[in-house]
Scaffold this motif. Structure first.
Motif, PDB file in Angstrom:
ATOM      1  N   ASP A 193       0.820  -1.210   0.000  1.00 45.54           N
ATOM      2  CA  ASP A 193       0.000   0.000   0.000  1.00 45.54           C
ATOM      3  C   ASP A 193       0.855   1.261   0.000  1.00 45.54           C
ATOM      4  O   ASP A 193       0.484   2.279  -0.600  1.00 45.54           O
ATOM      5  CB  ASP A 193      -0.937   0.015   1.212  1.00 45.54           C
ATOM      6  CG  ASP A 193      -2.006  -1.068   1.139  1.00 45.54           C
ATOM      7  OD1 ASP A 193      -2.243  -1.575   0.022  1.00 45.54           O
ATOM      8  OD2 ASP A 193      -2.590  -1.407   2.187  1.00 45.54           O
ATOM      9  N   LEU A 194       1.979   1.201   0.687  1.00 44.57           N
ATOM     10  CA  LEU A 194       2.862   2.368   0.796  1.00 44.57           C
ATOM     11  C   LEU A 194       3.890   2.424  -0.320  1.00 44.57           C
ATOM     12  O   LEU A 194       4.685   3.356  -0.389  1.00 44.57           O
ATOM     13  CB  LEU A 194       3.583   2.356   2.156  1.00 44.57           C
ATOM     14  CG  LEU A 194       2.687   2.426   3.401  1.00 44.57           C
ATOM     15  CD1 LEU A 194       3.545   2.433   4.662  1.00 44.57           C
ATOM     16  CD2 LEU A 194       1.811   3.665   3.367  1.00 44.57           C
ATOM     17  N   GLY A 195       3.890   1.391  -1.199  1.00 41.97           N
ATOM     18  CA  GLY A 195       4.846   1.363  -2.297  1.00 41.97           C
ATOM     19  C   GLY A 195       6.273   1.128  -1.844  1.00 41.97           C
ATOM     20  O   GLY A 195       7.220   1.683  -2.430  1.00 41.97           O
ATOM     21  N   ILE A 196       6.447   0.328  -0.786  1.00 41.39           N
ATOM     22  CA  ILE A 196       7.775   0.099  -0.217  1.00 41.39           C
ATOM     23  C   ILE A 196       8.265  -1.300  -0.574  1.00 41.39           C
ATOM     24  O   ILE A 196       7.522  -2.280  -0.454  1.00 41.39           O
ATOM     25  CB  ILE A 196       7.748   0.266   1.316  1.00 41.39           C
ATOM     26  CG1 ILE A 196       7.465   1.726   1.672  1.00 41.39           C
ATOM     27  CG2 ILE A 196       9.057  -0.190   1.956  1.00 41.39           C
ATOM     28  CD1 ILE A 196       7.302   1.978   3.150  1.00 41.39           C
ATOM     29  N   ALA A 219       8.789   4.326   5.952  1.00 40.52           N
ATOM     30  CA  ALA A 219       7.930   5.231   5.189  1.00 40.52           C
ATOM     31  C   ALA A 219       8.080   6.669   5.655  1.00 40.52           C
ATOM     32  O   ALA A 219       7.928   7.603   4.876  1.00 40.52           O
ATOM     33  CB  ALA A 219       6.471   4.798   5.321  1.00 40.52           C
ATOM     34  N   ALA A 220       8.379   6.838   6.947  1.00 44.88           N
ATOM     35  CA  ALA A 220       8.525   8.194   7.502  1.00 44.88           C
ATOM     36  C   ALA A 220       9.842   8.836   7.104  1.00 44.88           C
ATOM     37  O   ALA A 220      10.104   9.983   7.426  1.00 44.88           O
ATOM     38  CB  ALA A 220       8.400   8.153   9.016  1.00 44.88           C
ATOM     39  N   GLY A 221      10.711   8.071   6.417  1.00 52.51           N
ATOM     40  CA  GLY A 221      11.957   8.665   5.943  1.00 52.51           C
ATOM     41  C   GLY A 221      13.214   8.025   6.442  1.00 52.51           C
ATOM     42  O   GLY A 221      14.314   8.391   6.021  1.00 52.51           O
ATOM     43  N   SER A 222      13.087   7.036   7.339  1.00 50.84           N
ATOM     44  CA  SER A 222      14.279   6.369   7.844  1.00 50.84           C
ATOM     45  C   SER A 222      14.753   5.360   6.827  1.00 50.84           C
ATOM     46  O   SER A 222      14.019   4.484   6.398  1.00 50.84           O
ATOM     47  CB  SER A 222      13.969   5.667   9.174  1.00 50.84           C
ATOM     48  OG  SER A 222      15.050   4.880   9.585  1.00 50.84           O
TER      49      SER A 222
END
Length: 476
Positions: A193-196, A219-222
């Motif tokens: 869903d988050l494209g990760i 997802a938050a940038g880490s």
């Protein structure tokens, strides 16, 4: 002749998708005698505080975890000395029996497990002919092909020998090879869903398992989720800042779950928010009359009660807002029932318990259900079942004096309504300027499921009902 056996109780899955719980307090100590279903501990999941009943009658032999510990589902937390003559006919979910070879059962694993009985979380796992639990049983094993290491349970007389029975290892081979890196289905869905790409995420769970928090942190940038050992030094105040100037609180429990759910929702569902300000004077007058009626004597009636009923009526004419986007199945799920979620601010954080089949309730029944829901939530006793399965939600920000907002969807739902505060304000009524009671409604919806026209019609219907309750006669 009876013998003393050691029965081990593992932390059960207390709610769909939960992988860990924190032991808030023990209600028993080593050496205490307990009865069947006696409360032995209070644990906090990511959704609720739950009392754990004892699956056995006997004596507490060992507590494997301390109060305050966060324990993974499936990990042993307590062992009991049980007389096999008085032992229950079947083990409770999450429990293992460790006994001497003299009293070992002659049944095969498959025969023993086939006699499934109700337990804490439903029925035990189905066992195939090989004696291996079916894949739907949640197992916390180490690397594929290896059995997880467990602490041995101390032998208690008159048991001669204690053998720790390890859970079956996760099967290796073609069926598992494609699931690298290791994660659970809900986590893999979240990553999609988050494209990760999970290949880029470092797992901090047991055996390198990628957890939901790992994905959220990425997802938050880490670029690489930080391990527990790496986070320890970060707990100290920054250089030049005294401890008295900062308060640091571990992110866990409801707060952790809420943060993960909101990030998932914000990054997954394309939110659209619409606003409508209405004159609710007729609704407030109706509320006053109902409170004075004998039928509602003893019931707590508030603007939320009337608004909840209005949402349910408007939903009949606009059922698209009562649906879910199933990414894995590539389907839109239309609910033919309404489990109405009510956002509740509690000392433990925000929770959204829901009223099951609220669409079938009368206003009187809905009032009683709302009172019970809010009282239970504020006491921290909401069960995991009451927090799952919602189809649409309401958040009453008006109680905090707020007029409007842009609420974030509860994951898995297509819409959420925010009720603003009821204020006296100048308003054009019957072509004249008058002081009326005014409220703002905010509607956020998932634009994958709900078109602008559908969302606007629902909000207009909701506004029409609250502006003039008599319009309900034209809608039902």
């Amino acid at each position: 002749m009876s013998a003393i056996m050691i029965k081990e109780f593992r932390l059960p899955d207390l709610g769909e998708g939960l992988t860990e719980s924190e032991i808030l307090s023990w209600k028993v100590a080593v050496g205490d005698t307990v009865t069947l279903n006696q409360v032995i501990a209070e644990v906090e999941t990511a959704k609720a505080v739950v009392e754990l009943p004892s699956p056995f009658a006997g004596t507490v032999a060992a507590l494997h975890e301390q109060a305050g510990s966060v324990v993974e589902v499936g990990k042993p937390i307590v062992s009991f000395e049980v007389d096999d003559a008085g032992a229950p006919p079947s083990a409770v979910a999450g429990s293992d029996e460790v006994a001497s070879s003299e009293v070992a059962s002659t049944e095969s694993p498959a025969e023993s497990a086939a006699k499934r009985e109700p337990n804490l979380v439903g029925y035990g796992a189905v066992v195939d002919k090989s004696g291996r639990p079916a894949r739907r049983q949640r197992m916390f094993a180490g690397a594929p092909g290896r059995e997880p290491v467990r602490e041995p349970v101390p032998a208690v007389e008159p048991v001669r020998a204690v053998e720790t029975i390890a859970p079956p290892a996760v099967p290796s081979g073609p069926a598992v090879e494609h699931e690298r890196p290791r994660s659970t289905p809900p986590v893999r869905k979240l990553a999609r869903d988050l494209g990760i790409d999970l290949e880029l995420v470092e797992g901090t769970g047991p055996g390198g398992l990628i957890t939901r928090s790992d994905v959220q942190e990425f997802a938050a940038g880490s670029q690489a989720p930080v391990s527990v050992s790496e986070t320890a030094p970060a707990a100290a105040p920054a250089v030049g800042v005294s401890a008295e100037r900062e308060t640091r609180t571990p992110i866990k429990g409801v707060r952790k779950f809420t943060a993960a759910a909101m990030v998932q929702s914000a990054f997954t569902a394309p939110h659209v928010t619409e606003f409508l300000t209405i004159d609710v004077t007729p609704t407030m007058e109706l509320l006053t009359r109902l409170k004075a009626s004998r039928e509602f004597a003893g019931y707590k009636l508030t603007p939320l009660t009337i608004a909840a009923k209005a949402v349910l009526i408007a939903l009949r004419r606009n059922p698209t807002l009562n649906s879910r986007w199933d990414e894995a199945a590539q389907e839109i799920v239309q609910f033919n029932y309404v489990n109405l979620g009510i956002a509740a601010a509690t000392p433990r954080g925000l929770t959204v318990p829901n009223i099951k089949d609220a669409d079938k309730m009368t206003l009187l029944e809905l009032s009683a259900a709302l009172s019970e829901l809010t009282d239970t939530a504020r006491s921290g006793k909401t069960s995991p079942a009451d927090l799952m399965g919602g189809t649409i939600s309401i958040t009453n920000i008006g109680v905090f004096g707020i007029d409007a907002g842009t609420p974030i969807l509860n994951p898995g739902e297509a819409a959420i309504v925010a009720l603003g505060s009821v204020r006296k304000a100048p308003w054009v009524h019957n072509d004249e300027l008058a002081v009326r009671q005014v409220m703002s409604l905010s509607l956020s919806f998932d634009h994958r499921l709900v078109d602008g026209e559908q969302g606007s019609k629902f909000l207009a219907d909701l506004g029409a009902i609250l502006s003039d309750p008599a319009t309900v006669m034209t809608m039902i």
